[in-house]
Design a protein around this motif. Structure first.
Motif, PDB file in Angstrom:
ATOM      1  N   ALA A  40      53.722  48.120  40.662  1.00  0.00           N
ATOM      2  CA  ALA A  40      52.657  49.066  41.004  1.00  0.00           C
ATOM      3  C   ALA A  40      52.088  49.740  39.769  1.00  0.00           C
ATOM      4  O   ALA A  40      51.066  50.426  39.845  1.00  0.00           O
ATOM      5  CB  ALA A  40      53.183  50.129  41.967  1.00  0.00           C
ATOM      6  N   THR A  43      48.109  49.914  38.419  1.00  0.00           N
ATOM      7  CA  THR A  43      47.347  49.272  39.489  1.00  0.00           C
ATOM      8  C   THR A  43      46.571  50.349  40.241  1.00  0.00           C
ATOM      9  O   THR A  43      47.102  51.411  40.534  1.00  0.00           O
ATOM     10  CB  THR A  43      48.282  48.534  40.470  1.00  0.00           C
ATOM     11  N   PHE A  45      44.957  52.012  43.431  1.00  0.00           N
ATOM     12  CA  PHE A  45      45.198  52.038  44.863  1.00  0.00           C
ATOM     13  C   PHE A  45      44.184  52.968  45.531  1.00  0.00           C
ATOM     14  O   PHE A  45      43.813  53.998  44.971  1.00  0.00           O
ATOM     15  CB  PHE A  45      46.610  52.550  45.185  1.00  0.00           C
ATOM     16  N   ALA A  55      44.991  47.793  47.641  1.00  0.00           N
ATOM     17  CA  ALA A  55      44.966  47.609  46.187  1.00  0.00           C
ATOM     18  C   ALA A  55      43.844  46.668  45.752  1.00  0.00           C
ATOM     19  O   ALA A  55      43.765  46.307  44.580  1.00  0.00           O
ATOM     20  CB  ALA A  55      46.315  47.068  45.700  1.00  0.00           C
TER      21      ALA A  55
END
Length: 221
Positions: A40, A43, A45, A55
């Motif tokens: 994660a 990244t 979101f 995502a």
């Protein structure tokens, strides 16, 4: 659902976020290791709500994010109603707890906007503007709380930062220490994103990790 849970969860409706890589190095060896998946890191979101997360950057929409203003305004009206029905002492507890969360989000969203170019190169200007809009909305909401309910602004959020207090010694290195970002400056929407030389991610030495765990990922500290 009680009013505090409702207005707290509303803060995470239509919310754009990224998790800095450095967070995971600070979790190693702690009781929080493994709570967040390492893939994660860095990244983007988009949270429609705390339980519905996407995502896919192509699915992000500034139009959807515009609902943030109405959501935060509805929280204000819920607080006005609560003030009429709750005893003064109970309402003050509710207000203080909510304000702590708002200040944490205001700091975090401002920090993400200011530091986004240090994490993502060549990011579409539309995504950058989404972070800018979000930060502005939380900043405005925090100021409205102060004005309507005569709250003295806190310099540092309390409830949203447990982990960094435990790991404070690890943040002693100069490369990790910064001051909180300044208020947001206007970003021209017409400019195209330009390639940006990758830089070291800078993180505040008192705020970010604990906020992400306790407020965004619902890990009670």
């Amino acid at each position: 659902m009680d009013i505090f849970t409702t207005i707290k969860d509303n803060l995470l409706r239509h919310y754009i976020i990224y998790v800095p890589t450095i967070l995971f190095s600070k979790l190693k060896g702690s009781i929080y290791e493994g709570v967040l998946p390492e893939d994660a890191a860095n990244t983007l979101f988009y949270l429609f709500n705390p339980k519905e997360i996407i995502a896919d950057v192509n699915a992000f929409s500034i139009v959807a994010l515009l609902e943030k203003s109405d959501i935060l305004e509805s929280n204000l009206f819920k607080l006005f109603e609560a003030k009429k029905t709750l005893e003064e002492e109970h309402f003050r507890v509710l207000l203080d707890k909510y304000k702590e969360h708002v200040e944490g989000h205001a700091f975090m969203t401002r920090w993400m906007y200011v530091n986004i170019d240090k994490t993502f190169a060549n990011l579409d200007v539309g995504i950058i503007n989404m972070f800018k809009f979000q930060a502005e909305q939380f900043q405005k909401h925090s100021e409205e709380l102060n004005n309507h309910f005569k709250i003295q602004p806190n310099k540092v959020p309390n409830e949203t930062i447990v982990l960094l207090e435990q790991l404070k010694a690890t943040y002693a290195s100069a490369e990790l220490k910064i001051t909180p970002p300044e208020p947001i400056k206007p970003l021209p929407v017409s400019e195209k994103a330009k390639p940006i030389k990758k830089q070291k991610l800078i993180i505040d030495d008192d705020e970010i990790d604990r906020f992400l765990l306790s407020s965004v990922f619902n890990v009670n500290l």
